[in-house]
Design a protein around this motif. Structure first.
Motif, mmCIF file in Angstrom:
data_model
loop_
_atom_site.group_PDB
_atom_site.id
_atom_site.type_symbol
_atom_site.label_atom_id
_atom_site.label_comp_id
_atom_site.label_asym_id
_atom_site.label_seq_id
_atom_site.Cartn_x
_atom_site.Cartn_y
_atom_site.Cartn_z
ATOM 1 N N ARG A 71 -2.003 -3.531 -0.450
ATOM 2 C CA ARG A 71 -0.895 -4.219 0.907
ATOM 3 C C ARG A 71 -0.241 -4.982 -0.094
ATOM 4 O O ARG A 71 1.299 -4.535 0.726
ATOM 5 C CB ARG A 71 -1.794 -4.677 2.042
ATOM 6 C CG ARG A 71 -2.776 -3.288 2.832
ATOM 7 C CD ARG A 71 -2.982 -4.057 3.872
ATOM 8 N NE ARG A 71 -3.694 -2.979 4.684
ATOM 9 C CZ ARG A 71 -4.573 -3.241 4.596
ATOM 10 N NH1 ARG A 71 -5.484 -3.933 4.191
ATOM 11 N NH2 ARG A 71 -5.913 -2.246 5.873
ATOM 12 N N SER A 72 -0.766 -5.724 -0.540
ATOM 13 C CA SER A 72 0.519 -6.729 -1.332
ATOM 14 C C SER A 72 1.286 -6.062 -1.952
ATOM 15 O O SER A 72 2.521 -6.902 -1.680
ATOM 16 C CB SER A 72 0.020 -7.891 -1.951
ATOM 17 O OG SER A 72 -1.124 -7.822 -3.218
ATOM 18 N N ALA A 73 1.464 -5.286 -3.048
ATOM 19 C CA ALA A 73 2.065 -4.849 -3.628
ATOM 20 C C ALA A 73 3.098 -3.767 -3.328
ATOM 21 O O ALA A 73 4.359 -3.570 -3.446
ATOM 22 C CB ALA A 73 1.639 -3.547 -5.207
ATOM 23 N N PHE A 74 2.424 -3.167 -2.152
ATOM 24 C CA PHE A 74 3.003 -2.057 -1.507
ATOM 25 C C PHE A 74 4.332 -2.988 -0.743
ATOM 26 O O PHE A 74 5.336 -2.143 -0.871
ATOM 27 C CB PHE A 74 1.997 -1.187 -0.463
ATOM 28 C CG PHE A 74 3.021 -0.535 0.653
ATOM 29 C CD1 PHE A 74 2.419 0.781 0.031
ATOM 30 C CD2 PHE A 74 3.627 -1.155 2.112
ATOM 31 C CE1 PHE A 74 2.816 1.596 1.363
ATOM 32 C CE2 PHE A 74 3.708 -0.091 2.740
ATOM 33 C CZ PHE A 74 4.019 1.529 2.997
ATOM 34 N N ALA A 75 3.963 -3.962 -0.302
ATOM 35 C CA ALA A 75 5.454 -4.947 1.094
ATOM 36 C C ALA A 75 6.355 -5.210 0.141
ATOM 37 O O ALA A 75 7.216 -5.317 0.255
ATOM 38 C CB ALA A 75 3.951 -5.830 1.753
ATOM 39 N N LYS A 76 5.058 -5.713 -1.436
ATOM 40 C CA LYS A 76 6.511 -6.333 -2.385
ATOM 41 C C LYS A 76 7.528 -5.617 -2.200
ATOM 42 O O LYS A 76 9.396 -5.680 -2.504
ATOM 43 C CB LYS A 76 5.823 -6.815 -3.531
ATOM 44 C CG LYS A 76 7.291 -7.495 -4.355
ATOM 45 C CD LYS A 76 6.431 -8.463 -5.487
ATOM 46 C CE LYS A 76 5.112 -9.374 -4.750
ATOM 47 N NZ LYS A 76 4.666 -9.513 -6.265
ATOM 48 N N VAL A 77 7.065 -4.075 -2.369
ATOM 49 C CA VAL A 77 8.492 -3.076 -2.677
ATOM 50 C C VAL A 77 8.983 -2.354 -1.817
ATOM 51 O O VAL A 77 10.242 -2.020 -1.460
ATOM 52 C CB VAL A 77 8.238 -2.150 -4.132
ATOM 53 C CG1 VAL A 77 8.808 -1.028 -4.076
ATOM 54 C CG2 VAL A 77 7.172 -2.840 -5.199
ATOM 55 N N LEU A 78 8.139 -1.900 -0.588
ATOM 56 C CA LEU A 78 8.182 -0.892 0.348
ATOM 57 C C LEU A 78 8.869 -1.785 1.459
ATOM 58 O O LEU A 78 8.388 -1.114 2.600
ATOM 59 C CB LEU A 78 7.529 0.114 0.579
ATOM 60 C CG LEU A 78 7.414 1.437 -0.986
ATOM 61 C CD1 LEU A 78 6.202 1.957 -0.326
ATOM 62 C CD2 LEU A 78 8.969 1.531 -0.932
ATOM 63 N N GLY A 79 8.306 -2.909 1.814
ATOM 64 C CA GLY A 79 8.005 -4.163 3.616
ATOM 65 C C GLY A 79 7.465 -3.548 4.250
ATOM 66 O O GLY A 79 5.780 -3.140 3.577
#
Length: 284
Positions: free
Chosen positions: A87-95
């Motif tokens: 989730r954190s990497a997803f959010a960093k790139v894709l919000g």
């Protein structure tokens, strides 16, 4: 409403036990090239397992490749998480997974709402960290009920990773799908939800949940071949996606699109009955 539905890009994946490496990035490029002649596409939806390793670099690759393709169609892209995602990497790139969401769910889960041409797109987060199966949970489902309490102009599309349906002949589908399908059924029953879009199983599958059509799109990185012997599992090469048409007198309609891969149908991995049982016991 015309939707291109992709899933399971698995960027960075080495595909299967002791298997030849499948270049997931090449598979995605091959598929997007095959889809380049599509026209009148209103939205692109990618339902999870974007990255195989949960790295920022993998999400960046997906964003750049799918984003450039979608811009050529002048269509927004909506992403969801899957069990391989982080989730954190997803959010960093894709919000939150939407280019400009109207509403998001507060907290860790990546759930959001946007509207395209009067159609409401709701993405949910079925990721259970460290597990292959999925769950939406009471908090997300309560939020979904609140969203659906006001009908959209044309109707609602709900997208997430883990299917709430499964084939009885597939032991892995029965244990690796969504663990709270009954609760989801109650949330969408009688609402304006016109279709549930999912992935995860790496094959095309259609069914109903509380009278709502459920579509499982095949994977980009490979597909599962159900002609394998009962109790075993075989994955073969072949990047695929779906075209979903909503509205009109005949919708929803679903069509599977396959990339022209010269190595299509080659076996990527094959699990015998003992190995399949071991995997189910470990992750089920």
């Amino acid at each position: 409403m015309r939707i291109l539905h992709l899933s399971d890009t698995h960027i960075g994946r080495v595909d299967g036990p002791e298997a030849d490496r499948v270049d997931a990035t090449d598979s995605l490029r091959l598929l997007l090239d095959a889809l380049r002649h599509q026209r009148d596409v209103d939205a692109v939806v990618v339902t999870g397992d974007l990255a195989d390793d949960g790295s920022v670099e993998a999400y960046t690759t997906v964003r750049d490749l799918v984003g450039a393709f979608a811009r050529s169609l002048d269509a927004p892209v909506f992403y969801t998480t899957g069990n391989h995602d982080e989730r954190s990497a997803f959010a960093k790139v894709l919000g939150d997974g939407h280019p400009d969401a109207e509403l998001t769910l507060a907290g860790a889960e990546r759930a959001a709402v946007s509207t395209v041409g009067g159609w409401r797109f709701v993405t949910l987060d079925s990721l259970v960290p460290g597990k292959v199966h999925g769950r939406l949970g009471a908090r997300q489902l309560d939020w979904l009920r609140e969203v659906l309490s006001t009908p959209a102009e044309q109707g609602t599309v709900v997208a997430f990773h883990h299917p709430p349906i499964a084939l009885d002949v597939s032991a892995t589908q029965r244990v690796f799908g969504l663990r709270d399908p009954g609760e989801l059924a109650e949330a969408v029953r009688g609402s304006d939800v016109r279709v549930l879009l999912t992935g995860h199983f790496h094959l095309q599958l259609f069914g109903l949940l509380a009278g709502v059509p459920v579509w499982v799109t095949p994977g980009v990185v490979n597909r599962i071949d159900l002609t394998a012997a009962p109790g075993t599992e075989r994955a073969v090469r072949g990047a695929s996606a779906s075209l979903v048409e909503l509205g009109g007198g005949t919708g929803p309609m679903f069509h599977t699109l396959h990339a022209r891969d010269p190595r299509a149908h080659e076996t990527v991995y094959e699990l015998d009955e003992e190995r399949t049982r071991e995997i189910i016991a470990r992750h089920g």
